[in-house]
Write a protein that holds these residues in place. Structure first.
Motif, short mmCIF file in Angstrom:
data_model
loop_
_atom_site.label_atom_id
_atom_site.label_comp_id
_atom_site.label_asym_id
_atom_site.label_seq_id
_atom_site.Cartn_x
_atom_site.Cartn_y
_atom_site.Cartn_z
N ALA A 27 46.96 47.34 40.89
CA ALA A 27 46.18 48.04 41.84
C ALA A 27 45.17 48.02 42.66
O ALA A 27 44.51 48.83 43.67
N ALA A 28 44.48 47.06 42.39
CA ALA A 28 43.38 46.66 43.19
C ALA A 28 43.26 45.05 43.34
O ALA A 28 43.17 43.47 42.77
N PRO A 29 44.49 44.49 43.90
CA PRO A 29 45.62 43.03 44.23
C PRO A 29 43.85 42.30 45.15
O PRO A 29 44.18 40.97 44.71
N ASP A 30 43.38 42.90 45.28
CA ASP A 30 42.04 42.23 46.32
C ASP A 30 41.03 42.22 45.16
O ASP A 30 39.38 40.95 45.82
N TRP A 31 41.03 42.19 44.15
CA TRP A 31 40.05 41.78 43.29
C TRP A 31 39.25 40.89 42.76
O TRP A 31 40.47 40.81 41.92
N PRO A 32 38.30 40.13 43.33
CA PRO A 32 38.32 38.79 42.89
C PRO A 32 37.68 39.16 40.69
O PRO A 32 37.05 39.98 40.86
N GLY A 33 37.97 37.39 40.50
CA GLY A 33 37.07 37.51 39.14
C GLY A 33 37.94 38.32 37.83
O GLY A 33 37.44 38.34 36.95
N ILE A 34 39.04 38.80 38.18
CA ILE A 34 39.61 40.05 36.86
C ILE A 34 39.66 38.80 35.64
O ILE A 34 39.43 38.86 34.63
N PRO A 35 40.67 37.47 35.79
CA PRO A 35 40.52 36.84 34.96
C PRO A 35 39.33 35.99 34.57
O PRO A 35 39.28 35.61 32.63
#
Length: 293
Positions: A122-130
């Motif tokens: 849904a948000a492939p451009d969101w950084p820092g998920i991991p």
């Protein structure tokens, strides 16, 4: 201080967002050590969920049941949603204000309606998920989880706001305005009824008609959670929340929760039951049930 801790018994908390997230995040929901079958009631609010321990089993679009433990996002839920939480399941969810979804996501909420979508999709451009997942799983209490999740959302909000100032702002309709006739709402915004309907669908993932219907249901459910019903109270509640009569309210509750109002609250009284999501402590209850719908 009230808190959820990984070493404690099952616990559920609602925590208000920091001031900078007010109007975007309605509240943070913390579920700690809560295994078993659960029924998620319908809601107009999208949610972003991170698992700290465990995971959830539910059927996907193809009807097959899978275990999900990666972060996911849901749009508005227009019907009750069954799931089974694995042993030890603990998670933190950011419950997004209806209409504020566009301040965080590019994807339209209607595309996520009644769906559970991996956050990475849904948000492939969101950084820092991991990195956020690692921080959350290393934390030991709800204060730490909410702080990490708030910081991450604030960074995302700042990035989005800078871009939105140069583009089209998401359409935001004050919830209480839904009580007005559609023509009057359109006139107040200086747009046609058709334009209003399109903008509401784009921002809320539902039509004006469905948004009004869900607003009545949420208002009634919030009052039922906040104050136990007395004898004869359902009829008064139905009228106060904008229903034609009690039967009208019952039909909506069956659609949205699977049960009529009284049966719903009776089932919610079981702390280990499928409707335990409607049980909150005294401190959490006002956060969940505040009326601005």
């Amino acid at each position: 201080m009230r808190d959820a801790d990984l070493t404690l018994a099952p616990m559920r908390l609602a925590i208000a967002p920091p001031p900078k997230l007010a109007g975007v995040v309605r509240y943070f929901h913390i579920e700690c050590h809560s295994p078993g079958a659960v029924l998620v009631p319908a809601t107009p609010c999208p949610m972003v969920t991170f698992f700290i321990r465990g995971g959830s089993r539910f059927a996907g679009a193809d009807g097959r049941e899978r275990i999900h433990s990666a972060p996911f996002v849901t749009g508005p839920l227009t019907s009750h949603f069954p799931a089974v939480w694995e042993a030890g399941t603990t998670f933190a969810s950011a419950v997004i204000d209806a209409g504020a979804f566009g301040r965080l996501f590019d994807v339209a909420p209607g595309e996520l309606r009644d769906a559970v979508v991996p956050l990475a999709d849904a948000a492939p451009d969101w950084p820092g998920i991991p990195a956020l997942e690692e921080q959350l799983r290393g934390g030991k209490d709800s204060g730490t989880w909410v702080a990490h999740l708030s910081d991450w959302l604030l960074r995302r909000l700042d990035q989005r706001e800078a871009g939105l100032r140069r583009g089209v702002q998401p359409f935001s309709l004050p919830p209480l305005m839904l009580a007005l006739p559609t023509e009057e709402i359109a006139a107040r915004f200086g747009i046609s009824v058709r334009q209003l309907e399109r903008r509401v669908m784009a921002s809320y993932g539902q039509s004006m008609r469905d948004s009004r219907r869900m607003m009545r249901y949420i208002r009634a459910l919030s009052r039922m959670i906040a104050t136990p019903l007395r004898h004869g109270g359902l009829t008064r509640l139905a009228v106060d929340c904008g229903y034609h009569d009690q039967a009208h309210m019952v039909r909506d509750f069956v659609q949205y929760t699977g049960l009529a109002p009284k049966a719903l609250m009776d089932s919610a009284a079981d702390p280990a039951g499928a409707l335990r999501l409607l049980r909150y402590d005294d401190a959490s209850r006002p956060i969940v049930t505040r009326e601005d719908y």
